[in-house]
Design a protein around this motif. Sequence first.
Motif, PDB file in Angstrom:
ATOM      1  N   ASP A 177      12.973 -64.552  -1.652  1.00  0.00           N
ATOM      2  CA  ASP A 177      13.184 -65.377  -2.144  1.00  0.00           C
ATOM      3  C   ASP A 177      12.656 -66.589  -1.804  1.00  0.00           C
ATOM      4  N   VAL A 178      11.363 -66.054  -0.996  1.00  0.00           N
ATOM      5  CA  VAL A 178      10.341 -67.504  -0.948  1.00  0.00           C
ATOM      6  C   VAL A 178       9.792 -67.956  -2.729  1.00  0.00           C
ATOM      7  N   LEU A 179      10.032 -69.502  -3.054  1.00  0.00           N
ATOM      8  CA  LEU A 179       9.242 -69.725  -4.195  1.00  0.00           C
ATOM      9  C   LEU A 179       8.262 -70.100  -4.024  1.00  0.00           C
ATOM     10  N   HIS A 180       7.370 -69.995  -5.695  1.00  0.00           N
ATOM     11  CA  HIS A 180       5.829 -70.656  -5.648  1.00  0.00           C
ATOM     12  C   HIS A 180       5.712 -71.908  -4.865  1.00  0.00           C
ATOM     13  N   PRO A 181       6.572 -73.002  -5.063  1.00  0.00           N
ATOM     14  CA  PRO A 181       6.227 -73.506  -4.721  1.00  0.00           C
ATOM     15  C   PRO A 181       6.679 -74.083  -2.954  1.00  0.00           C
ATOM     16  N   ASP A 182       6.885 -73.205  -2.561  1.00  0.00           N
ATOM     17  CA  ASP A 182       7.321 -72.722  -0.521  1.00  0.00           C
ATOM     18  C   ASP A 182       5.881 -72.759  -0.401  1.00  0.00           C
ATOM     19  N   LEU A 183       4.761 -71.726  -0.751  1.00  0.00           N
ATOM     20  CA  LEU A 183       3.405 -71.359  -0.523  1.00  0.00           C
ATOM     21  C   LEU A 183       2.663 -71.689  -1.562  1.00  0.00           C
ATOM     22  N   PRO A 184       2.296 -72.526  -2.374  1.00  0.00           N
ATOM     23  CA  PRO A 184       1.409 -72.903  -3.720  1.00  0.00           C
ATOM     24  C   PRO A 184       0.054 -71.796  -3.517  1.00  0.00           C
ATOM     25  N   GLY A 185      -0.180 -70.726  -4.615  1.00  0.00           N
ATOM     26  CA  GLY A 185      -0.805 -69.788  -5.064  1.00  0.00           C
ATOM     27  C   GLY A 185      -0.755 -69.219  -3.220  1.00  0.00           C
ATOM     28  N   TRP A 186      -0.153 -68.833  -2.455  1.00  0.00           N
ATOM     29  CA  TRP A 186      -0.677 -68.031  -1.376  1.00  0.00           C
ATOM     30  C   TRP A 186       0.708 -66.464  -1.506  1.00  0.00           C
ATOM     31  N   VAL A 187       1.955 -67.329  -2.132  1.00  0.00           N
ATOM     32  CA  VAL A 187       2.928 -66.114  -2.751  1.00  0.00           C
ATOM     33  C   VAL A 187       2.099 -65.530  -3.988  1.00  0.00           C
ATOM     34  N   GLU A 188       1.779 -65.945  -4.718  1.00  0.00           N
ATOM     35  CA  GLU A 188       1.321 -65.023  -5.429  1.00  0.00           C
ATOM     36  C   GLU A 188       0.203 -63.998  -5.281  1.00  0.00           C
ATOM     37  N   ARG A 189      -0.357 -64.363  -4.690  1.00  0.00           N
ATOM     38  CA  ARG A 189      -1.291 -63.086  -3.984  1.00  0.00           C
ATOM     39  C   ARG A 189      -0.617 -62.493  -2.804  1.00  0.00           C
ATOM     40  N   GLY A 190       0.123 -63.005  -2.482  1.00  0.00           N
ATOM     41  CA  GLY A 190       0.924 -62.022  -1.650  1.00  0.00           C
ATOM     42  C   GLY A 190       0.267 -61.330  -0.561  1.00  0.00           C
ATOM     43  N   PHE A 191      -0.335 -61.612   0.041  1.00  0.00           N
ATOM     44  CA  PHE A 191      -1.053 -61.409   1.453  1.00  0.00           C
ATOM     45  C   PHE A 191      -1.598 -62.172   2.338  1.00  0.00           C
ATOM     46  N   LEU A 192      -0.408 -62.552   3.390  1.00  0.00           N
ATOM     47  CA  LEU A 192      -0.634 -63.910   4.453  1.00  0.00           C
ATOM     48  C   LEU A 192      -1.525 -62.519   6.297  1.00  0.00           C
ATOM     49  N   ARG A 193      -2.195 -63.549   6.379  1.00  0.00           N
ATOM     50  CA  ARG A 193      -2.777 -62.751   7.245  1.00  0.00           C
ATOM     51  C   ARG A 193      -1.581 -63.522   8.154  1.00  0.00           C
ATOM     52  N   PRO A 194      -1.870 -62.564   9.942  1.00  0.00           N
ATOM     53  CA  PRO A 194      -1.113 -62.587  10.496  1.00  0.00           C
ATOM     54  C   PRO A 194      -0.983 -63.550  11.372  1.00  0.00           C
ATOM     55  N   PRO A 195      -0.356 -64.669  12.421  1.00  0.00           N
ATOM     56  CA  PRO A 195      -0.760 -65.289  13.850  1.00  0.00           C
ATOM     57  C   PRO A 195      -0.949 -64.362  15.064  1.00  0.00           C
ATOM     58  N   PHE A 196      -1.890 -65.008  15.256  1.00  0.00           N
ATOM     59  CA  PHE A 196      -2.802 -63.716  16.469  1.00  0.00           C
ATOM     60  C   PHE A 196      -1.553 -63.670  17.463  1.00  0.00           C
ATOM     61  N   ILE A 197      -0.991 -64.955  18.033  1.00  0.00           N
ATOM     62  CA  ILE A 197      -0.127 -64.634  18.528  1.00  0.00           C
ATOM     63  C   ILE A 197       1.707 -65.898  18.172  1.00  0.00           C
ATOM     64  N   GLN A 198       2.545 -64.723  18.218  1.00  0.00           N
ATOM     65  CA  GLN A 198       4.102 -65.579  17.426  1.00  0.00           C
ATOM     66  C   GLN A 198       5.058 -65.605  17.694  1.00  0.00           C
ATOM     67  N   PHE A 199       5.688 -66.032  18.496  1.00  0.00           N
ATOM     68  CA  PHE A 199       7.274 -65.584  19.448  1.00  0.00           C
ATOM     69  C   PHE A 199       7.769 -66.453  18.530  1.00  0.00           C
ATOM     70  N   MET A 200       8.934 -65.929  17.931  1.00  0.00           N
ATOM     71  CA  MET A 200       9.795 -66.288  17.281  1.00  0.00           C
ATOM     72  C   MET A 200      11.703 -66.490  18.125  1.00  0.00           C
ATOM     73  N   HIS A 201      11.356 -67.762  18.103  1.00  0.00           N
ATOM     74  CA  HIS A 201      13.380 -67.932  18.752  1.00  0.00           C
ATOM     75  C   HIS A 201      13.203 -68.012  20.075  1.00  0.00           C
ATOM     76  N   CYS A 202      11.837 -67.700  21.139  1.00  0.00           N
ATOM     77  CA  CYS A 202      12.005 -67.670  21.815  1.00  0.00           C
ATOM     78  C   CYS A 202      12.162 -68.533  23.533  1.00  0.00           C
ATOM     79  N   LYS A 203      13.093 -68.376  24.647  1.00  0.00           N
ATOM     80  CA  LYS A 203      12.762 -68.947  25.705  1.00  0.00           C
ATOM     81  C   LYS A 203      12.290 -68.340  26.747  1.00  0.00           C
TER      82      LYS A 203
END
Length: 530
Positions: A177-203
């Motif tokens: 569901d991720v469109l090419h315009p959302d991440l131009p160039g990166w979606v096609e490559r399909g390899f996104l490096r991860p962040p070091f520390i990422q907290f999602m929806h935390c308090k």
Amino acid sequence: MEKKWHRPGRSARFGLLSKLIPVLWLTAGMVSAQQYVDVTRFGARRDSSQLATTAIRKAIEAAAKVGGGTVYFPPGLYKTGPIHLRSHITLLIDAGAEIHFSDDFDQYLPMVPSRWEGTDVINFSPLIYADHAENIAIQGRGLLHGHGRKWWHYSEVIVKNSPGSKWQDEFHRLNKDVLHPDLPGWVERGFLRPPFIQFMHCKNVQIEGVTITNSPFWTVNPEYCDNVTVSGVTIDNPQSPNTDGINPESCKNVHISNCHISVGDDCITIKSGKDRSGRKSNVPAENHTITNCTMLSGHGGVVIGSEMSGGVRNIVISNCIFDGTDRGIRIKTARGRGGVVEDIRVDNVIMRNIREQAVVLDTQYVKTNPEPVSGRTPAFRRIHLSNISASGKQAGYVNGLEEMPVEDISFTGLRFRTETGFVLGNARQVVFRDVTLTTTQGPAVTADRVSGLEINGLRTEKAVAGAPVIDLKNVTEALVSGLFLPALADVFLRVSGSESAGIVVTGNHLKKAIIQREQEVPADAIARLP
């Protein structure tokens, strides 16, 4: 009568000891609430001879079973895959402890819900990760090492010349569901490096004291979090792609203080999602304070955007030093992002050796054509900067959209020595008050298509031969007053453009400097009062 101290009897001492035992220490088989959980008791080796991923996971699970606790890393060298925190867990990394994260990409599978440059995706697990947790912390005087070089090389070199890999195939399978315009160039490559520390929806998140280095991607990246504190953290990334320092995104109530940052991209960046994905989530960044930080190498000292589609509001930046960053304060966006940046205060900042602009407010970060105002149209308003000293290449760049000028901007108490001055375009209600601005090239202030401009108390230490101090083009409703110029200034104000109107000049100390009105300017556009 003198009272004698009596030592408790054996039974009393045993009773006291029995009360203390639950708060002393944990063994691998017995866990109590509020305990320190030593990872070495769960099998973590302090000589990095084997991966400690499983041992760390077991230690976290043991603490979580009794309601939470502190997972402790004594001095030593640990090698691990990703660490996933749970509610009420603190990682305590003692002085002398180093946690080195594996650069084996398989360790960061299965992929997890993440956000990458403002777009929600399923991606490699961040090195330290939490999702929908509360009361979590990373503390201590130890080192976190991301070993990002292999990630950088694979992303920037191998993937560009590779037909594909199992990691790219998995990314594409999970992100249909991720469109090419959302991440131009990166979606096609399909390899996104991860962040070091990422907290999602935390308090209630705290990161304090640690040193972090060699991140694969963004370093500290809370997403959709509430009440985040980052204090006393050192981030040291070498020259590397997109290794920003601290990037809170779509978070509220964020406190960043006493940090020392030198990275391969922006030092601190406030974001709220990108384009379609950011507008869909529509979660703003709000109520942030950034204070007492030093920034060295980096594209920007403190940056807002360019991913800011959910909006950014109520931001205070104070008591910081930028030394050698490409830019100082930078707020950037473009058509298509949407979102509003408003109520920003910057005060008491020193900038040295700035390679580009000390201040940037740019809504055309990506060059696009004018379009009707809609949800795609970004807006900047109520942005105020004061008590700043700076040296470097250019004082500032303020650039709005034709259909949405930036609005209500003020610069107060600036002391700048730069090669070139401020350049303003497509703006309303801009104020310069008590500003000393000395340039070696061109005007101190250049304005084009600006309305409601006030320049009050501008000083320059040395005039530039052949250039006006202030250069106005198609400027309307302007007040120029209280200027103090050196005797060598020939032209203090040049006005051009047939749309110029309502320019009032009064109360200036001009020596022999003159006003230069170009031929196309209406005769009544300038009023010179005593």
